[in-house]
Structure formats: C-alpha cells, structure tokens
Design a protein around this motif. Structure first.
Motif, PDB file in Angstrom:
ATOM      1  N   HIS A   1      10.783 -11.485  -5.583  1.00  0.00           N
ATOM      2  CA  HIS A   1       9.406 -10.960  -5.535  1.00  0.00           C
ATOM      3  C   HIS A   1       9.143 -10.078  -6.755  1.00  0.00           C
ATOM      4  O   HIS A   1       8.575  -8.997  -6.652  1.00  0.00           O
ATOM      5  CB  HIS A   1       9.204 -10.157  -4.253  1.00  0.00           C
ATOM      6  N   ARG A   2       9.524 -10.595  -7.933  1.00  0.00           N
ATOM      7  CA  ARG A   2       9.351  -9.813  -9.162  1.00  0.00           C
ATOM      8  C   ARG A   2       7.880  -9.559  -9.465  1.00  0.00           C
ATOM      9  O   ARG A   2       7.511  -8.470  -9.914  1.00  0.00           O
ATOM     10  CB  ARG A   2      10.009 -10.569 -10.326  1.00  0.00           C
ATOM     11  N   ARG A   3       6.993 -10.537  -9.206  1.00  0.00           N
ATOM     12  CA  ARG A   3       5.568 -10.330  -9.469  1.00  0.00           C
ATOM     13  C   ARG A   3       5.030  -9.190  -8.616  1.00  0.00           C
ATOM     14  O   ARG A   3       4.259  -8.343  -9.084  1.00  0.00           O
ATOM     15  CB  ARG A   3       4.789 -11.621  -9.171  1.00  0.00           C
TER      16      ARG A   3
ATOM     17  N   ARG B   1       1.034 -10.073   0.164  1.00  0.00           N
ATOM     18  CA  ARG B   1       0.191 -11.203   0.597  1.00  0.00           C
ATOM     19  C   ARG B   1      -0.350 -11.975  -0.592  1.00  0.00           C
ATOM     20  O   ARG B   1      -0.648 -13.172  -0.481  1.00  0.00           O
ATOM     21  CB  ARG B   1      -0.967 -10.684   1.449  1.00  0.00           C
ATOM     22  N   ASP B   2      -0.485 -11.321  -1.714  1.00  0.00           N
ATOM     23  CA  ASP B   2      -1.022 -11.990  -2.903  1.00  0.00           C
ATOM     24  C   ASP B   2      -0.005 -12.922  -3.543  1.00  0.00           C
ATOM     25  O   ASP B   2      -0.347 -13.684  -4.454  1.00  0.00           O
ATOM     26  CB  ASP B   2      -1.475 -10.953  -3.940  1.00  0.00           C
ATOM     27  N   GLU B   3       1.245 -12.843  -3.117  1.00  0.00           N
ATOM     28  CA  GLU B   3       2.265 -13.714  -3.679  1.00  0.00           C
ATOM     29  C   GLU B   3       2.204 -15.109  -3.051  1.00  0.00           C
ATOM     30  O   GLU B   3       1.468 -15.370  -2.087  1.00  0.00           O
ATOM     31  CB  GLU B   3       3.653 -13.115  -3.449  1.00  0.00           C
ATOM     32  N   LEU B   4       3.010 -15.983  -3.571  1.00  0.00           N
ATOM     33  CA  LEU B   4       3.029 -17.359  -3.080  1.00  0.00           C
ATOM     34  C   LEU B   4       3.545 -17.442  -1.661  1.00  0.00           C
ATOM     35  O   LEU B   4       3.091 -18.248  -0.853  1.00  0.00           O
ATOM     36  CB  LEU B   4       3.898 -18.243  -4.001  1.00  0.00           C
ATOM     37  N   ILE B   5       4.534 -16.580  -1.305  1.00  0.00           N
ATOM     38  CA  ILE B   5       5.125 -16.617   0.037  1.00  0.00           C
ATOM     39  C   ILE B   5       4.557 -15.451   0.824  1.00  0.00           C
ATOM     40  O   ILE B   5       4.874 -14.290   0.532  1.00  0.00           O
ATOM     41  CB  ILE B   5       6.658 -16.513  -0.017  1.00  0.00           C
TER      42      ILE B   5
END
Length: 630
Positions: A592-594, A619-623
């Motif tokens: 979850h680096r982003r 929540r804004d991440e892909l997963i």
C-alpha cells in the motif's frame, strides 16, 4: 473519583473550643524564668559595682614613697589591689620582669600591709566560659519542647511526646462522604458495606454467632479512591474516623513507632465504635527480615510486631475496625493478611468504561459543557485512567477553555486535555526541519496504515505530527470495547503496529532513524512478556518465568529463575517475534505504498487528521479495505 455536590445548606460547625495550655508549655516557661533569674543574680553584681581606678606602676611607687598606701593585695600574676590611707582603692600591675624583692623592701619600709593571693578569673569571664554549654543545653530544651508540641506531646520535657500517635481524628464533624457520592464500583461498595452493619449493630452479628471483620485492606492502583471509600464507610456508619499514614509511625528513635501504634488503638477504643484508617500501610507492614542489616531489631519490624499484636489482641466487641490501603500488596507481611487481622482484601481496580463515564459526570458537575460533548466518547478514549486521572483531565480541559477566554468546555478542550495528560504540553517553538517533518509524517502514517490494515488492531482515532513532550508525533487508537483478555492474534497485531513507523521509514527512505527508539522499547517489552509470562513461544512452551517488573511468579526463587541457556533461548524468541512483526509491517506498506505517500502528504499539509481520513485513503486504492478484511 470525586464527591458530588450535596444539596441544602451546609451544617453549622460547632464553635471552636479554646485549647488548654499544654503541660510542656507551663513547665517550659517556668524553667526558662528560673534560668534567667539565676543568671541575672550572678551577673548583675559585676555591673552594679563601680570599678576601682587603675594607676601605672610608676604612680603606684610614688604613692608608696609618699606614704599614701595602707595595704596592698598582690597575686601571683602581678595584679595589685591597693587601699590608700583615706579609704580610696586603686588597682595596678607589677611588671613581672622586675625584681620583686625591691618592691617588698620598699613596702616594708613604709609599713604597708602586704597580702598575697592566687590569681583567678572574674565571675563574668567564668560565666562566659560556660556560655557554650548553657546555649547547648537551652537548645536541647527548646528542641524537646518543639518536638513534643509537633507530636501532640504530653507530660513534661522528656521524650514521651514522641510516642503519641499523629492520627488525624475527625469526630466533631463526622465524615460527610457517602457511598452515593462515589460513582461506579458497586461490587466494592457491597463488599465493604458489611462493615457498616457491624459498626451500627454489632449485637446482630453476635446473635447469629458471626464475627464482624477485624480489618479490611483495600488494594488497587494509585488514584482509584481507596481513601475516599474509607471516608464513605465512616460517613455511612456515623462513627469517628482516625486517619494516619504508614510512614507516620516510623521515626529514627527505636520504639517510637510501637508506642504510636499502642496510642492509636487506645484512642480508637476510647471513641468506639470507630474506624482506624492506615493509608499506605506497606510503609510499615512490609515483609520482616527484608529491610536491611538490622534484622529483628529494625524499628519498622518492631512497629509491625506491635500492629500485629494490637489487631490480634483487641476485643472484637469494642467496635473498632481497621481499614488499610496499599497499591503494593505483594510487599505486605503474610502475618498481617491472615484471618483474624485483615480478614478481607478488597480490590479497587481501575474503572471500566461505564464507570469512567459516571466519574466524569461527577467531575463536570457545576461546569458548563458544550452540547457536542459526549462523555461516553471521552470515557472510551481514556482506558487505564483512574478517578484521579479523570479529575485531572476535566481540570486541564477547563484550563484550556480559560486560555481561550471561554467558560464553556467543548469536546476539543477535552481532547486537548487528553493529549496533554498522555503526551505532555505541545511546544509551538519546537519547530522541525523540513526533512524531519517529512520523516515524522512518514513514520506516523506507517503506524496509522498498519493499524487500519491489521484485523485485530484498535481503530485509529487521530494522527498528528505536532510535537508534544518527548514525542515528535502520535497515532492515537481507541478500543471499541473494554478488554480484559488479550489473544495472541491481538498481541501480534499490536507488535506489528508498534513497528509500523520504523517499517514506513525503511520503505520510503531505505533506512531507519532514531525516531523509532520508543517503539522498539515497547515492542521488545511486549515480546518479552509474550515469551516469559504468557507462554506464547513454541520453542519454550507454556512456562511462566515471572513478570518484567521484578515480581517472580515463583517467589521462592531468588534472582533470575532460569539458566543462561534458557536466557539465550528467550532472547532468540524475542528477536524472532520483533523481526516477524517488522517484516509483516514492511510487507503491508510495500503493498500500500500509494496510500502511505498520500497519507504522509496530507499529514504534512494538515498536521492533524482523524481516523476517517486514514480509511478514506485506503478506499481510494485499488484494493478496498472491505475486501482486505474479508
């Protein structure tokens, strides 16, 4: 904990009685007056008598040659006291270097009566020689009178006043505290409530063949209200309340503590039914034979022996009950805790969430609260706080409101007070360098993200990079419920969260910093407990080696309760747990680096964010977070 405000006008206090002049004061003034009069009678004649005129040796010889001298008195040091033929006196001095025979022949020639005497100092000079001893004796008398007065001394100028107990007796106005004034702790109230029935109606117990408790020792962390419970028992029973601390028994003089114990119990028997409350009893009731090299002759042990004899010897029908409080029950002597002395041991624990909310309600009574304040939320965010801590929390919130020229307390005031109590004062002058600010933001973002990603970790409430006390930043987590048992999965997640800040530094910068020192110490201590106390090590197995605070699970073992080989295995297991937690945190943050970069950027911009922002970043991440939890 605190007392709530009671309605109605306050009771009219009894008019104070004029204290009787103690015996030591009357005897002391009499002795001082006698000493002063004696000194005046000795010294005064030296000042009232006019001194004789002194003449030189040449003038003295001239008077002898003229036949004016009738008699002289000469001492062995050459001092001359002469009387002239008219009755007038004079003094002179014969030079010791001259031949005394010439003076004698001249005095015989003029028919002068000669008297020889031995030189002696004057009375005044003699008194001056004894002056240091007189001053020392006067100082001893003064110190004795002051010490007896401080100890409530009676009976003359001796040391008997030291043996009087320094108990604070509350009888003229009985304690007004009641159980209704104490928020929560219903189980504790019920357990010690039987003391009230015994003090009010001891015959009821005797009719059933039951004996009332001789003593109750209350055990609990500092600030949980043990003294308040003792006052509430005295208030409910409407009996005199004799309060004293354990350290007040112990003095430098051998036997004084035992004498004070006897005096305290004698005072309680004269006021029966009554309650004796000994706060911090561990100061005098510690285990015998562990206080140093004096052994059984130690003053503390003599005091404890007398306390044991008094508690085992006083008549149970006298209506005297002993209450005691301590936060170190493991140090008390076993003879003190046996039935017949302290029959009951009542635990006064830290308040749970519901009790904290009730305690907060008592402390905010009389203060103006903003409608946005939810005491249940404040109680949820203060796990481990005692009643005294909660009182301090509300006071700090009120001080924070005064700084802003307000009289209404808001939720922000209580949150700021909580941070002040837990972290310390925020120092606005402690500005961080830009690279340090970025490092702290990355570190705290690592803690927050790992806490949000671990299934069993407590939810994140707030993340800040504002320095406070010794901390450059903080990530606050609030438990969803009050926990009493912790599973291995929860402790493993807690270890991972502890090392999340260091893992974030490794992911972003490729190296760690000194900012993780406190995290490493806490993680190491937690891993040590998991290995040595909780039996959570596969290699060592379910064996408990004792707590980290020095109290072994097996007290008969002195020193370290295991061998060097076992110590090596313990160290290896602690290191394994900490490394595994760091590897897990590093893996999560790489994945979850982003989110880590985004959260660190928002922290640098806003300085303080709440838990909702952390969840939104994930929540804004892909997963999404929901799929990870599933």
């Amino acid at each position: 904990m605190s007392r709530t405000a009671r309605s109605g006008p306050p009771p009219t206090p009894a008019p104070p009685s004029k204290p009787e002049s103690p015996k030591w004061a009357r005897g002391g003034w009499l002795l001082t007056a006698v000493m002063l009069l004696t000194l005046a009678a000795i010294v005064a004649p030296a000042f009232w008598t006019s001194p004789a005129p002194s003449v030189s040796y040449t003038e003295f010889l001239s008077k002898v040659d003229a036949g004016q001298v009738e008699s002289v008195t000469i001492d062995d040091e050459g001092a001359v006291d002469g009387v002239q033929r008219g009755g007038a006196t004079f003094t002179s001095r014969v030079p010791t270097a001259l031949d005394p025979g010439q003076l004698e022949s001249k005095l015989r020639e003029k028919n002068v009566k000669i008297t020889a005497t031995k030189a002696s100092g004057s009375l005044l000079s003699g008194l001056l020689g004894y002056l240091p001893f007189l001053l020392f004796f006067g100082f001893l008398v003064w110190a004795g009178m002051r010490a007896q007065k401080a100890a409530g001394g009676m009976g003359g100028l001796g040391a008997g006043g030291f043996g009087r107990a320094k108990a604070k007796i509350i009888e003229a106005q009985r304690p007004t505290t009641r159980f209704s004034d104490i928020a929560g702790y219903e189980g504790v109230k019920q357990e010690i409530g039987e003391i009230i029935g015994f003090l009010r109606d001891p015959a009821r117990y005797a009719a059933a063949g039951a004996k009332g408790p001789r003593g109750v020792v209350m055990v609990g962390p500092p600030g949980t209200g043990k003294t308040l419970f003792a006052r509430a028992v005295a208030g409910e029973a409407s009996v005199p309340f004799l309060s004293i601390t354990g350290s007040a028994f112990v003095e430098m003089f051998v036997g004084v503590g035992a004498s004070r114990v006897r005096d305290l119990f004698e005072e309680a028997r004269t006021r029966a039914p009554s309650i004796i409350f000994i706060d911090e009893i561990d100061a005098v009731g510690g285990r015998r034979g562990t206080g140093g090299g004096l052994g059984g002759h130690d003053e503390r042990e003599q005091t404890l022996n007398q306390l044991l004899a008094e508690m085992d010897g006083f008549d149970q029908s006298s209506g005297v009950v002993v209450l005691a409080a301590t936060n170190r029950p493991e140090t008390l002597d076993a003879a003190l805790l046996r039935p017949g002395r302290f029959d009951r041991q009542v635990t006064v624990p830290l308040p749970n969430q519901a009790e904290r909310a009730a305690i907060l309600a008592t402390h905010i009574d009389g203060k103006h609260l903003d409608p946005d304040v939810d005491l249940d939320v404040v109680a949820r965010g203060t796990p481990g706080f005692s009643g005294a801590d909660l009182a301090n929390l509300v006071n700090e919130a009120a001080i924070n409101a005064v700084r802003d020229d307000r009289t209404v307390l808001t939720a922000a005031d209580l949150a700021a007070a909580r941070d002040r109590v837990l972290l310390g004062r925020r120092d606005s002058s402690n500005a961080l360098l830009p690279e340090e600010r970025h490092s702290v933001a990355v570190h705290e973002s690592g803690h927050a993200l790992v806490a949000a990603l671990c299934e069993h970790a407590d939810p994140v409430a707030k993340v800040t990079i504002l320095p406070a006390g010794m901390a450059l930043g903080a990530t606050e987590q609030l438990p969803e419920a009050e926990r009493h048992l912790y599973r291995e999965s929860y402790l493993a997640d807690l270890l991972t969260v502890r090392l999340g800040g260091r893992a974030a530094e490794l992911v972003v910068f490729g190296e760690a910093s000194t900012g993780a020192a406190n995290d490493l110490a806490g993680a190491t201590a937690l891993a040590a407990k998991m290995v040595t106390e909780f039996g959570m090590s596969p290699s060592l197995g379910p064996v408990g080696y004792g707590s980290a605070d020095g109290h072994d699970a097996r007290p008969e073992l002195l020193g370290r309760p295991y061998s060097e080989e076992t110590q090596r295995a313990v160290d290896e297991e602690i290191a394994r747990l900490v490394r595994a937690a760091e590897d897990r945190a590093t893996t999560l943050l790489h994945r979850h680096r982003r989110a880590l970069d985004s959260l660190a950027g928002q922290l640098q911009e806003r300085e303080t964010i709440d838990g909702d922002v952390v969840a939104a970043v994930l929540r804004d991440e892909l997963i999404p977070v929901d799929e990870q939890a599933g």
